[in-house]
Scaffold this active site. Sequence first.
Site, PDB file in Angstrom:
ATOM      1  CD  GLU A  32      -7.239   2.280   6.184  1.00 51.64           C
ATOM      2  OE1 GLU A  32      -8.018   1.887   5.285  1.00 51.64           O
ATOM      3  OE2 GLU A  32      -6.154   1.752   6.418  1.00 51.64           O
TER       4      GLU A  32
ATOM      5  NE  ARG B  24      -4.195   0.042   1.573  1.00 51.49           N
ATOM      6  CZ  ARG B  24      -5.244   0.475   0.851  1.00 51.49           C
ATOM      7  NH1 ARG B  24      -5.380   1.750   0.567  1.00 51.49           N
ATOM      8  NH2 ARG B  24      -6.148  -0.367   0.422  1.00 51.49           N
TER       9      ARG B  24
END
Lengths: 784, 479
Positions: free
Chosen positions: A717, A310
């Site tokens: 997030e 990520r």
Amino acid sequence: MVIGIRKPHESAEGHVTGKAIYTDEQRILAGMLSLYPVTAPHAKARILNIDLAAALAVEGCVTLLNAADVPGHNNTGVIVADEMLFPTEEVSHWGQAVVWAVGTTEAAARKAAEKVLVEYEPLEPVLTVAAAIATQSFHTRTQTIRRGDPAAALHQTDHRLSGELAVNPQDHFYLETQTSWVIPDGEGHYQVYSSTQHPSETQTIVAEVLGISRNQVVVTCPRMGGAFGGKESQANPYAAVAAIAAHKTGCPVRVKLNREHDMTLTGKRHGFLGRYDVGFTQDGKITALDAHLYADGGWSLDLSPPVLSRAMLHIDNAYYIPHLEVRGDIVRTNKVSNTAFRGFGGPQGMLVIEEVMDRIARTLNLPPELVRERNFYHGTGDTNTTHYGQELFDNRLMRVWEEVQAKAHFDARKEEIAQFNQTSTYKKRGLAITPVKFGISFNKVCYNQAGALLLIYADGSIQLNHGGTEMGQGLHTKMLQVAAQTLGVDLQRFRMMHTSTDKVPNTSATAASSGSDLNGQAVKDACETLKARLAPVAARLLGYDAPEDIVFEGDQVFCRTYPAARVAFEQVVEEAYNSRISLSATGYYRTPNLSWDPVAGKGRPFYYFAYGAAVSEVEVDGLTGTFKLRQVDIVHDVGESINPLVDRGQVEGAFVQGMGWLTMEELVWDETGRLRTFAPSTYKIPTVSEIPERFEVHLLERAAQDGVIYGSKAVGEPPFMLAMSVREAIRAAVAAFGQGGEVCLSTPATPEAILAAVEAVQALPLSRGGGQVIPQTAVFKPLE
Amino acid sequence: MVEQPLTISINGQTADLTAVSPITTLLHYLHQSGRTGTKEGCGDGDCGACTVAVLCSTADGTAQYQAMNSCLIPIGSVANREIITVEGLADEHLHPVQAAMVQTGGSQCGYCTPGFIMSLFAAYYGGKVDDTAVEGNLCRCTGYLPIRKAAALVTQKIAETKPCDRFTEKLAAADPALEPLQYLGHPEQFYRPAQLSEVLDLLHQHPNAKLIAGGTDLGLEISHQRQTFPVLISLEGVTDLKQIHRSETAVEIGAAVPLSQIQTELRGVFPSLDEMLFWFAACQVRNRATLGGNIGTASPIGDLPPVLLSLDAVLNLVGSQGTRRLPLVDFFKGYRQTDLQPGELIRSITVPTTLTPDAVRRDNQSYKIGKRGTDDISIVAAAFTVDLDNADRILHGRLAYGGVAAIPARAIAAEAFLLGKPWTIETVRQVKPLLQQAFTPLTDLRGSAHYRSKLVVNLFEKFFVDMSEGGDRNGHRHP
């Protein structure tokens, strides 16, 4: 409509009255035993001998647990089996639990633990990323993602900068520490209560350490007192050790880590080292980027590979980079095993590119916001496509960017601040804007599925189960809204059940911001199934023969063509029961159109992107390095909000957590590898007083997202990374103490780091204008 | 001392404590007795999740609710007292502070929430609900904005109608005076005498006894079971130690006066004291911590010793040998070592309020630098006093620091240099080399030696700048 309302958290009254029950706040069971760990006083050491005799003699000590007590696998690794639950030969980080004492009380277990004698032969630990690179201490092989030909492009570029950035780790500091209860039923089954984001994985690990199949274990998560990723995999070992104790003693067992153990035993946000080489044009456009990210995995692999992925997939943040190569390594150090934490690598990757953006701007003497904007993804095709080949089909960057500038009066305030800085000697202000683009979906494709179970009782009351866990993010609240909306009934009909593996099996972690996207669709699916069964019953009651025209709304059921005639929902339910119609149903969802080729580093790993932008203003004291956050304005894209109260809470909370990460939360290990900041007295997270007086959060309007539950978007997030605007604002204020040129600011930007940056810019000669390159290395502070 | 039954009142229910060790923490007792609404977040008094309200007496003898960290309170300290916990607020309706928190979305995971509720509760009846009320409560979820909004709603409510409910009735009827107490029958003994002479007698009888007042330092040892305490002598009931006397020339502060009371009663007397108390921990701690404790622990990073050094404070010590006066500067002997003799204790602290002869003006201020502005331990704390004549010449200077040496210390050479110099930036520049050499600080987890050395110099410059700008005399938030 119950979608879009500001409904308070479904447990809010339980929270404010103290009645909401968490794992270790349940009523203590008769004969319940407690656990306490024996921890290693070395970062790396060979275990020579373990002497339990004195401990066993302690009053109230029931037994002690070590590897010999594990009936199944002595391992809790989640991706690879490299995480010994009871180390047998070597300890791999300071504070690692070697033995667990079982006592009739926690105090007795503690006394016993203190009497366990372990002999060690200390070995040389690897404690920093730099040391790990130097000794080639890696967990995995290098991953690479490449677009174009960055090596060639870097040779042809007008301007070029290189450097490195040490990105600091962060402790989750959830208020409820890791805790588990395990209750054996005497027939070989185990009921586990755990503060876990991933009940199915906790179930798997407990089954594996006990050597039994998963159907013998039920894991229930009542609710969590915060998690933030810290209970995605890190809850497992404590459930596992309690299960072994329950297996060995036949008694119910509880474990709750104290804060010091929680901070010294559990993994954190990965510290990273980012190295980069960037080429750019005279007007600040990036032509090529070569980057290498090193993630500090700690002693075991845990979830480090997807975290690193990520980070690599977010090194572009909002920017089109025609030639890009990013390589990633996970270094092995003798520290806790770093893990998931809100953003999951995204923040670390994005911090590197935001560092690069600021360096380009100051090198060229251009406004940083202009350089950022000039590099945005835009248009269609290549310029709107990421380095891993996914096009941003609904690019909202300019929308959030322009809207937040307008709402924050960015241009006017920038002018005011320039004037303030002209006349203020000791204090300078800085204003900065940064964007966020964040990909939504689990990188691991199979995790993008969810289930639900809806039980309607004959009195019309309903139990709702789904696979997601509640950690404060308001998932249960949203799921109730989705269910009430879909069934067209009052919220009061529902009881939200605790997440449990005997209700919905094989669930994914509640993580990756995906909780309501995935579970929402599954809940909706279950509701639709039951509506389809109830519609003919209602039609019969209403005297129609067209179930497809039946509408469920406002707790009543009627025909679209003749809404005046209505029956109550419970009447339909009662009739359905009498007509022998099943009143329970499962729901299921899998995210469509995802693909990822990890070897090629290409694909469509994300279902969509979330966008946001933030403007922050700070004032820095040039004598002390302290700063005050004066104002924050945010525009964030949550799609069509299911619950604006909950979504704002996520945006605000994430921002403040990100601000803490970048400005005050400093984890310090000493030269022996011992964590010195293991309590809130030494590890400082933001308090109310660090929050700016003016803090405006706007949810992007007219933002419905196609194909997502009720047009909403994931929110957990993405706003975390809006806090980068604070770091950049500090940098702008620091710059005002100098005469131009670059600003080297290490993270976290503590008063000490800021003062060092101020002194550095004051020592710089006058700006030499565009194109000059000042070598910069913001290196992680030596461990003291 | 009179024998009394040992009880505790929690939410109006009285329970017998006879079987409970006096050094069981209040938090542990609450959990053991099934009251799990009050949460443990750290056991250090730093997160506020365990906050409860304790019925206390104010300086004028009336009753008030004070927020306190139950993890740091040995139950002996609250024996025969009244406690309100989060479970005790709602009847058929939520309490106004609970309703406000629900309405604004002030809870997410809910684990810190009971602590916030109790801080807001105490503030609600104290009449001032603002950030200060909750600065000792950590929340990791919300980012605090909705909690601030809840506080604003509550403030609005108080402005409309003064609280009048069963809790105000209780306050009106309460007699919160602390009765003397002997909490015996366990391996640990706990005494709460009323007279100073009894304290001295007890110290004589039990040379290994520990004195405890608010217990915000000692409570850490108790909370984490790092030590056992065979005999604890509480100073909380000793009236003689809980007085503040003001005269023409000085203020005398009893060693066991809680800091929150000093904050209220002495506001405006010493700018440096006001400022430092503002930054001292958080209100749950200030409600318990005492000046005597902050001095007696002799921590080099205590917040108040630099302030008191800058004000030439004098300690009034009392022991079996009688009383003596000792300038604070002579009290600190080494790292965590003091001049206190066995059987001796700090009775009060005298702080002169008069200027040096011939001085017409005093500049006095303090500074505390930590990684976090609020509720942190200082990297460096500093307090400065300069007395000036009518030509702005320095007649007297005190430059005191914490966090830069093994003891709180003054920069003596720099002070001497300043005498007779004009109070100008030029003089500040001239004194810098002396300040640079004044201390040899250490590097630790909070800050490097280099940064600390920088702060020693820069904070004095900041003091000059602030004083010449005139803006910071009444205390304000950094930067």
